[in-house]
Enzyme design. Sequence first.
Site, PDB file in Angstrom:
ATOM      1  CE  LYS A   1      71.606 107.189  -1.618  1.00  0.00           C
ATOM      2  NZ  LYS A   1      72.579 107.570  -2.548  1.00  0.00           N
TER       3      LYS A   1
ATOM      4  CB  SER B   1      67.707 108.989   0.861  1.00  0.00           C
ATOM      5  OG  SER B   1      66.323 108.679   1.924  1.00  0.00           O
TER       6      SER B   1
ATOM      7  CE1 TYR C   1      69.333 104.423  -1.432  1.00  0.00           C
ATOM      8  CE2 TYR C   1      68.425 104.535   0.698  1.00  0.00           C
ATOM      9  CZ  TYR C   1      68.451 105.100  -1.160  1.00  0.00           C
ATOM     10  OH  TYR C   1      68.161 105.984  -1.781  1.00  0.00           O
TER      11      TYR C   1
HETATM   12  C1  WQD Z   1      55.781 105.420  -0.399  1.00  0.00           C
HETATM   13  C2  WQD Z   1      54.191 104.998   0.610  1.00  0.00           C
HETATM   14  C3  WQD Z   1      53.880 102.521   1.148  1.00  0.00           C
HETATM   15  C4  WQD Z   1      53.652 100.395  -2.678  1.00  0.00           C
HETATM   16  C5  WQD Z   1      61.501 105.228  -1.180  1.00  0.00           C
HETATM   17  C6  WQD Z   1      62.412 104.129  -0.020  1.00  0.00           C
HETATM   18  C7  WQD Z   1      63.333 106.199   0.505  1.00  0.00           C
HETATM   19  C8  WQD Z   1      63.422 106.971  -0.466  1.00  0.00           C
HETATM   20  C9  WQD Z   1      61.685 106.913  -1.046  1.00  0.00           C
HETATM   21  C10 WQD Z   1      65.073 107.017  -1.898  1.00  0.00           C
HETATM   22  C11 WQD Z   1      54.129 103.766   1.731  1.00  0.00           C
HETATM   23  C12 WQD Z   1      52.997 102.870  -0.221  1.00  0.00           C
HETATM   24  C13 WQD Z   1      54.084 101.276  -2.040  1.00  0.00           C
HETATM   25  C14 WQD Z   1      52.471 100.196  -3.340  1.00  0.00           C
HETATM   26  C15 WQD Z   1      51.785 100.765  -1.439  1.00  0.00           C
HETATM   27  N1  WQD Z   1      64.548 106.341  -1.416  1.00  0.00           N
HETATM   28  N2  WQD Z   1      52.976 101.637  -0.750  1.00  0.00           N
HETATM   29  N3  WQD Z   1      51.451 100.005  -2.002  1.00  0.00           N
HETATM   30  O1  WQD Z   1      59.226 103.394   0.848  1.00  0.00           O
HETATM   31  O2  WQD Z   1      58.303 105.899   1.289  1.00  0.00           O
HETATM   32  O3  WQD Z   1      60.060 105.890   0.377  1.00  0.00           O
HETATM   33  O4  WQD Z   1      61.402 105.699  -1.813  1.00  0.00           O
HETATM   34  O5  WQD Z   1      66.329 106.892  -1.372  1.00  0.00           O
HETATM   35  O6  WQD Z   1      64.326 106.003   1.315  1.00  0.00           O
HETATM   36  O7  WQD Z   1      62.919 103.998   1.129  1.00  0.00           O
HETATM   37  O8  WQD Z   1      58.546 105.050  -0.934  1.00  0.00           O
HETATM   38  O9  WQD Z   1      56.930 104.751  -2.768  1.00  0.00           O
HETATM   39  O10 WQD Z   1      57.471 102.492  -1.743  1.00  0.00           O
HETATM   40  O11 WQD Z   1      56.257 103.927  -0.662  1.00  0.00           O
HETATM   41  O12 WQD Z   1      51.048 100.868  -0.304  1.00  0.00           O
HETATM   42  O13 WQD Z   1      52.256  99.477  -4.008  1.00  0.00           O
HETATM   43  O14 WQD Z   1      53.302 103.636  -0.568  1.00  0.00           O
HETATM   44  O15 WQD Z   1      53.908 101.555   1.907  1.00  0.00           O
HETATM   45  O16 WQD Z   1      53.436 104.050   2.451  1.00  0.00           O
HETATM   46  P1  WQD Z   1      59.176 105.205   0.688  1.00  0.00           P
HETATM   47  P2  WQD Z   1      57.531 104.159  -1.724  1.00  0.00           P
END
Ligand code: WQD
Length: 344
Positions: free
Chosen positions: A157, A129, A153
């Site tokens: 990784k 990731s 997590y």
């Molecule tokens: C994306 C953006 C949130 C929900 C995660 C893991 C990463 C990888 C991918 C596995 C961010 C914003 C989200 C909400 C929001 N996974 N958001 N309101 O955090 O980039 O990555 O998944 O390995 O390791 O950390 O993905 O989809 O949670 O968030 O504003 O209700 O959407 O702040 O900017 P993230 P996400």
Amino acid sequence: MNTKNRYILVTGGAGYIGSHTVLALINNGYTPIIIDDFRNAHKDVIFRLEELTAQEIIYFSVACQDEFRLKGVFEQFHIEGVIHFAADKAVGESTQKPLKYFDNNFGSLISVLELVQQYKVENFVFSSSCTVYGDPKTIPVVEKSPVSYNSPYGFTKKVNEEMIAQFVESAPFVQATILRYFNPIGAHESGKIGEEPDGKPNNLLPFITQTAFGIREELTVFGDDYDTKDGTCIRDYIHVEDLAEAHVAALSKANEAKQNPEIYNIGTGKGTSVLEMIQVFEKVTGQQLPYSIGERRSGDIPEIYANADKANKILNWKAQKSIEEAVKSAWKFENFIREKRKSK
Ligand code: WQD
């Protein structure tokens, strides 16, 4: 032992990325064998995969840590390659239950590598990731960018990658590939396979589709005061079908240096903000999304996207699909799954 088919063991093959990879493997002439303990996936996925491919899907309801039962599968089939997805993956949960993450994410990799060793499996592809880049100082990130972690997590990784590197030094017969995924989104074009989070989704797009469907009241945008183009966080959202294809590309590409795992960024190279994602959703679905701006989410980094040149050149792989296509497919899947659950 059946040696006619090109068997690829797919751990976590009933999960979100795993199930799309199973379809891509079948399309490319491989015979996937799914290993899944269904702790975070639905059995129903297997039947939907069978429906979509009009063929029987080989699967075993086994936890990767159950090395004894896993060995039985290696005894039964000549496994040409292993794609190891099986892991716990919720960043937030990992901060509450780090031991669960250490136990599963280290334990599963160890037993899978043990069998790769015993059965001299030639190809090993690991699901990593972009989380291993932590909060990068320079973007886009390249594979040589510094790695770190900011959750248990992410720690698993990072350590998993190091475990694989040390393992292959002792196992020159195996070609190991590490794929660092950016943010996978979307669903299969049929709308029948997609991301099915249990309970309240952590990830952005499932939260958006559930909100539009009326399951959630509104989306909270986690912060609009970041130093980015519109103040919201920027991510590299990649269509899950493109991501699935990267695994097929990784299997067919032999590494030059067998004693090192080859690492690839699997992203689009484009950054999209949270507000842009909402706009895309509204545009392609014609739905208005209720949302408000809230506090920053702890642990979020402002901005990350990939430099995927290495995968483009060496794996001959490139993301093909647009965010619009991904969002459209996710919406189609949300509608499908709600209908399905209603009729149960
Ligand atoms: C994306 C953006 C949130 C929900 C995660 C893991 C990463 C990888 C991918 C596995 C961010 C914003 C989200 C909400 C929001 N996974 N958001 N309101 O955090 O980039 O990555 O998944 O390995 O390791 O950390 O993905 O989809 O949670 O968030 O504003 O209700 O959407 O702040 O900017 P993230 P996400």
